[in-house]
Design a protein around this motif. Structure first.
Motif, PDB file in Angstrom:
ATOM      1  N   ASN A  37       1.030  -1.255  -0.037  1.00  0.00           N
ATOM      2  CA  ASN A  37      -0.054  -0.061  -0.114  1.00  0.00           C
ATOM      3  C   ASN A  37       0.878   1.312  -0.054  1.00  0.00           C
ATOM      4  OD1 ASN A  37      -0.006   1.722   2.612  1.00  0.00           O
ATOM      5  ND2 ASN A  37       0.122  -0.530   3.382  1.00  0.00           N
ATOM      6  N   LEU A  38       0.150   2.438  -0.386  1.00  0.00           N
ATOM      7  CA  LEU A  38       1.158   3.656  -0.405  1.00  0.00           C
ATOM      8  C   LEU A  38       0.322   4.629   0.611  1.00  0.00           C
ATOM      9  CD1 LEU A  38       2.085   4.024  -4.014  1.00  0.00           C
ATOM     10  CD2 LEU A  38       3.359   3.475  -2.165  1.00  0.00           C
ATOM     11  N   GLY A  39      -0.538   4.112   1.542  1.00  0.00           N
ATOM     12  CA  GLY A  39      -1.249   5.024   2.551  1.00  0.00           C
ATOM     13  C   GLY A  39      -0.321   5.220   3.579  1.00  0.00           C
ATOM     14  N   GLU A  40       0.956   4.562   3.725  1.00  0.00           N
ATOM     15  CA  GLU A  40       1.767   4.978   4.800  1.00  0.00           C
ATOM     16  C   GLU A  40       3.078   5.591   4.449  1.00  0.00           C
ATOM     17  OE1 GLU A  40       2.862   1.278   6.854  1.00  0.00           O
ATOM     18  OE2 GLU A  40       0.983   0.336   6.019  1.00  0.00           O
ATOM     19  N   TRP A  42       5.881   5.518   5.237  1.00  0.00           N
ATOM     20  CA  TRP A  42       7.394   4.411   5.321  1.00  0.00           C
ATOM     21  C   TRP A  42       7.276   3.888   3.996  1.00  0.00           C
ATOM     22  CZ3 TRP A  42       8.249  -0.613   5.084  1.00  0.00           C
ATOM     23  CH2 TRP A  42       9.560  -0.905   5.420  1.00  0.00           C
ATOM     24  N   ARG A  43       6.197   3.513   3.532  1.00  0.00           N
ATOM     25  CA  ARG A  43       5.921   2.637   2.158  1.00  0.00           C
ATOM     26  C   ARG A  43       6.141   3.778   0.973  1.00  0.00           C
ATOM     27  NH1 ARG A  43       5.583  -2.069   3.024  1.00  0.00           N
ATOM     28  NH2 ARG A  43       4.941  -2.811   5.086  1.00  0.00           N
ATOM     29  N   VAL A  44       5.820   4.769   0.952  1.00  0.00           N
ATOM     30  CA  VAL A  44       5.988   5.910   0.039  1.00  0.00           C
ATOM     31  C   VAL A  44       7.516   6.196  -0.075  1.00  0.00           C
ATOM     32  CG1 VAL A  44       5.662   8.169  -0.723  1.00  0.00           C
ATOM     33  CG2 VAL A  44       3.854   6.956   0.164  1.00  0.00           C
ATOM     34  N   GLN A  45       8.173   6.034   1.050  1.00  0.00           N
ATOM     35  CA  GLN A  45       9.824   6.190   1.161  1.00  0.00           C
ATOM     36  C   GLN A  45      10.508   5.055   0.438  1.00  0.00           C
ATOM     37  OE1 GLN A  45      11.383   9.368   2.366  1.00  0.00           O
ATOM     38  NE2 GLN A  45      13.059   7.913   0.977  1.00  0.00           N
ATOM     39  N   MET A  46       9.867   3.980   0.848  1.00  0.00           N
ATOM     40  CA  MET A  46      10.513   2.446   0.296  1.00  0.00           C
ATOM     41  C   MET A  46      10.261   2.505  -1.252  1.00  0.00           C
ATOM     42  SD  MET A  46       9.194  -1.363   0.430  1.00  0.00           S
ATOM     43  CE  MET A  46       9.288  -1.620   1.888  1.00  0.00           C
ATOM     44  N   ASN A  47       9.378   3.024  -1.711  1.00  0.00           N
ATOM     45  CA  ASN A  47       9.266   3.277  -3.041  1.00  0.00           C
ATOM     46  C   ASN A  47      10.264   4.045  -3.810  1.00  0.00           C
ATOM     47  OD1 ASN A  47       7.064   1.332  -3.263  1.00  0.00           O
ATOM     48  ND2 ASN A  47       6.023   2.238  -5.005  1.00  0.00           N
ATOM     49  N   ALA A  48      10.406   5.338  -3.239  1.00  0.00           N
ATOM     50  CA  ALA A  48      11.140   6.366  -3.485  1.00  0.00           C
ATOM     51  C   ALA A  48      12.668   6.063  -3.370  1.00  0.00           C
ATOM     52  CB  ALA A  48      11.088   7.596  -2.652  1.00  0.00           C
ATOM     53  N   ASP A  49      12.932   5.194  -2.548  1.00  0.00           N
ATOM     54  CA  ASP A  49      14.474   4.563  -2.248  1.00  0.00           C
ATOM     55  C   ASP A  49      14.798   3.816  -3.350  1.00  0.00           C
ATOM     56  OD1 ASP A  49      14.731   6.084  -0.245  1.00  0.00           O
ATOM     57  OD2 ASP A  49      14.482   4.392   1.476  1.00  0.00           O
ATOM     58  N   ILE A  63       8.796  -1.328 -12.992  1.00  0.00           N
ATOM     59  CA  ILE A  63       7.298  -1.301 -12.821  1.00  0.00           C
ATOM     60  C   ILE A  63       6.763  -1.211 -11.512  1.00  0.00           C
ATOM     61  CG2 ILE A  63       5.261  -2.085 -13.869  1.00  0.00           C
ATOM     62  CD1 ILE A  63       6.849  -3.608 -16.024  1.00  0.00           C
ATOM     63  N   PHE A  64       6.146  -0.127 -11.165  1.00  0.00           N
ATOM     64  CA  PHE A  64       5.737   0.141  -9.753  1.00  0.00           C
ATOM     65  C   PHE A  64       4.183  -0.286  -9.754  1.00  0.00           C
ATOM     66  CE2 PHE A  64       9.537   2.500  -9.601  1.00  0.00           C
ATOM     67  CZ  PHE A  64      10.135   2.039  -8.099  1.00  0.00           C
ATOM     68  N   LYS A  65       3.629  -1.206  -8.772  1.00  0.00           N
ATOM     69  CA  LYS A  65       2.175  -1.271  -8.551  1.00  0.00           C
ATOM     70  C   LYS A  65       1.849  -1.033  -7.000  1.00  0.00           C
ATOM     71  CE  LYS A  65       1.320  -4.197 -12.388  1.00  0.00           C
ATOM     72  NZ  LYS A  65       0.321  -3.501 -13.249  1.00  0.00           N
ATOM     73  N   ASP A  66       0.763  -0.736  -6.962  1.00  0.00           N
ATOM     74  CA  ASP A  66       0.364  -0.440  -5.605  1.00  0.00           C
ATOM     75  C   ASP A  66      -0.913  -1.362  -5.226  1.00  0.00           C
ATOM     76  OD1 ASP A  66      -0.897   0.530  -3.239  1.00  0.00           O
ATOM     77  OD2 ASP A  66      -1.441   2.361  -3.961  1.00  0.00           O
ATOM     78  N   ALA A  67      -0.785  -2.370  -4.292  1.00  0.00           N
ATOM     79  CA  ALA A  67      -1.949  -3.211  -3.888  1.00  0.00           C
ATOM     80  C   ALA A  67      -3.108  -2.254  -3.097  1.00  0.00           C
ATOM     81  CB  ALA A  67      -1.253  -4.257  -3.325  1.00  0.00           C
ATOM     82  N   GLN A  68      -3.163  -1.326  -2.541  1.00  0.00           N
ATOM     83  CA  GLN A  68      -4.019  -0.535  -1.924  1.00  0.00           C
ATOM     84  C   GLN A  68      -4.464  -1.370  -0.675  1.00  0.00           C
ATOM     85  OE1 GLN A  68      -6.928   0.958  -4.603  1.00  0.00           O
ATOM     86  NE2 GLN A  68      -5.000   1.266  -6.351  1.00  0.00           N
ATOM     87  N   ASN A  69      -3.535  -1.976  -0.221  1.00  0.00           N
ATOM     88  CA  ASN A  69      -3.902  -3.165   1.093  1.00  0.00           C
ATOM     89  C   ASN A  69      -4.936  -4.108   0.754  1.00  0.00           C
ATOM     90  OD1 ASN A  69      -2.458  -2.414   3.492  1.00  0.00           O
ATOM     91  ND2 ASN A  69      -3.692  -0.872   4.111  1.00  0.00           N
ATOM     92  N   LEU A 213       2.794   6.063  29.113  1.00  0.00           N
ATOM     93  CA  LEU A 213       3.526   6.130  27.807  1.00  0.00           C
ATOM     94  C   LEU A 213       2.761   5.429  26.869  1.00  0.00           C
ATOM     95  CD1 LEU A 213       7.325   5.659  27.369  1.00  0.00           C
ATOM     96  CD2 LEU A 213       5.708   3.814  26.098  1.00  0.00           C
ATOM     97  N   VAL A 214       2.794   5.692  25.616  1.00  0.00           N
ATOM     98  CA  VAL A 214       2.259   5.226  24.274  1.00  0.00           C
ATOM     99  C   VAL A 214       3.253   4.392  23.541  1.00  0.00           C
ATOM    100  CG1 VAL A 214       0.869   5.414  22.408  1.00  0.00           C
ATOM    101  CG2 VAL A 214       0.113   6.687  24.292  1.00  0.00           C
ATOM    102  N   TYR A 215       3.229   3.112  23.277  1.00  0.00           N
ATOM    103  CA  TYR A 215       4.293   2.639  22.569  1.00  0.00           C
ATOM    104  C   TYR A 215       3.373   2.259  21.291  1.00  0.00           C
ATOM    105  CZ  TYR A 215       6.611  -1.535  20.435  1.00  0.00           C
ATOM    106  OH  TYR A 215       7.217  -2.362  19.550  1.00  0.00           O
ATOM    107  N   ALA A 216       3.805   2.708  20.071  1.00  0.00           N
ATOM    108  CA  ALA A 216       3.020   2.633  18.997  1.00  0.00           C
ATOM    109  C   ALA A 216       4.154   1.771  17.954  1.00  0.00           C
ATOM    110  CB  ALA A 216       2.461   3.558  18.236  1.00  0.00           C
ATOM    111  N   HIS A 217       3.452   0.931  17.141  1.00  0.00           N
ATOM    112  CA  HIS A 217       4.275   0.146  16.227  1.00  0.00           C
ATOM    113  C   HIS A 217       4.976   0.722  15.115  1.00  0.00           C
ATOM    114  CE1 HIS A 217       3.010  -4.279  17.398  1.00  0.00           C
ATOM    115  NE2 HIS A 217       3.547  -3.269  18.573  1.00  0.00           N
ATOM    116  N   ASN A 218       4.343   2.020  14.924  1.00  0.00           N
ATOM    117  CA  ASN A 218       5.074   2.882  13.851  1.00  0.00           C
ATOM    118  C   ASN A 218       4.772   4.364  14.200  1.00  0.00           C
ATOM    119  OD1 ASN A 218       2.197   3.346  13.308  1.00  0.00           O
ATOM    120  ND2 ASN A 218       2.252   2.952  10.949  1.00  0.00           N
ATOM    121  N   ASP A 219       5.779   5.374  13.589  1.00  0.00           N
ATOM    122  CA  ASP A 219       5.260   6.603  13.941  1.00  0.00           C
ATOM    123  C   ASP A 219       4.123   7.186  13.781  1.00  0.00           C
ATOM    124  OD1 ASP A 219       8.213   6.790  15.224  1.00  0.00           O
ATOM    125  OD2 ASP A 219       8.865   7.145  13.193  1.00  0.00           O
TER     126      ASP A 219
END
Length: 310
Positions: A37-40, A42-49, A63-69, A213-219
């Protein structure tokens, strides 16, 4: 048999390169990249990298494809790449089980497959690249336990728990706080999405007068929790910790004092292209490539963070 097919495929491609050297500058190799997906961010950054690393190699076409979750959409991506006879597939799966079959089928047909970030089941792929999510979760747990003096009320906002990173960031965290007097007062699957995290945090704030404290699995999850706490006027009494540490996101939040810490999860985009080039060149590669990680806090961010111990 699969290794033999791949060796024959590589040998043929290398023979073509020798015969037609001009093709090396005109997209000689085609890579199919399926992003879950490209809704996060971090994943947008992965594609950019991936794109940035490939741009310096004109012999590559990606060739890039987005599965949209959508697992079914991502399965279709892999099947399309196989029918198109791409030279290599990079996939960052939404979930392990639903994508295992398509990855296995492509791999067994002799197409190299690089699995990026999230795993599939089994070992029918060419290379897995990712950081050690369990180690990151464990490091976060130890840091939190030390920061809170071993006691306090915690809200854990989980990533998608049918994905391996969500599972590992959860189990590693529990290992990291083991033996402390920290109490998980609420845990919820926010599926990596900031709006979901904000909603779950609103529920936690309504139920618990004391959250340390809040521990979240992503920022994005940590930021969503912060926004909920700020709206309730309670953000100053709660620390927020996330994972990803993108320069324009997690690291920025640390600099702004929104997050107490962000643990780096590198995208692996550059490494995926480096590995693809090695495969095309017929060089030996590792089956598993584990990326290093850092923790960023207000105290160390200007020094580039601190490398996590093994």
């Amino acid at each position: 048999m699969n290794e033999r097919r791949q060796s024959m495929r590589h040998a043929l491609l290398l023979l073509l390169v020798a015969a037609f050297p001009a093709a090396a500058q005109q997209g000689r190799w085609t890579i199919g990249m399926s992003q879950c997906n490209l809704g996060e961010p971090w994943r947008v950054q992965m594609n950019a990298d991936v794109r940035k690393a490939a741009e310096s190699h004109p012999e590559l076409k990606v060739i890039f494809k987005d599965a949209q979750n959508d697992n079914l959409r991502q399965r279709a991506h892999v099947e399309e790449f196989v029918r198109a006879d791409v030279d290599l597939i990079i996939i960052s799966p939404k979930e392990a089980a639903p994508l295992t079959g398509p990855v296995r089928d492509a791999f067994r047909k002799g197409i190299p497959v690089i699995v990026l970030d999230r795993r599939v089941l089994g070992t029918d792929y060419t290379c897995f690249i990712g950081a050690d999510n369990k180690r990151i979760g464990r490091a976060a747990g130890r840091w939190i336990a030390a920061t809170l003096g071993g006691k306090g009320n915690i809200v854990e906002l989980k990533g998608l728990m049918t994905s391996t990173p969500g599972q590992d960031r959860n189990s590693g965290f529990r290992e990291g706080i083991k033996g402390s007097n920290l109490r998980i007062v609420l845990e919820a699957d926010m599926k990596w999405l900031e709006p979901n995290a904000r909603t779950e945090m609103e529920s936690a704030l309504a139920r618990f007068p004391t959250i340390d404290l809040v521990y979240a699995h992503n920022d994005p999850g940590a930021h969503g929790a912060y926004l909920a706490a700020k709206a309730a006027g309670r953000e100053k009494g709660i620390r927020f910790v996330g994972i990803d540490a993108l320069p324009h996101e997690g690291q920025m939040y640390v600099r702004q004092g929104i997050l107490a810490a962000s643990f780096e999860y590198p995208t692996g985009g550059k490494e995926a292209i480096e590995t693809a080039l090695a495969i095309f060149a017929g060089k030996p590669i590792q089956k598993e490539i584990t990326l290093s990680s850092r923790v960023f806090t207000k105290a160390n961010i200007d020094k580039g963070g601190e490398l996590l111990s093994p």
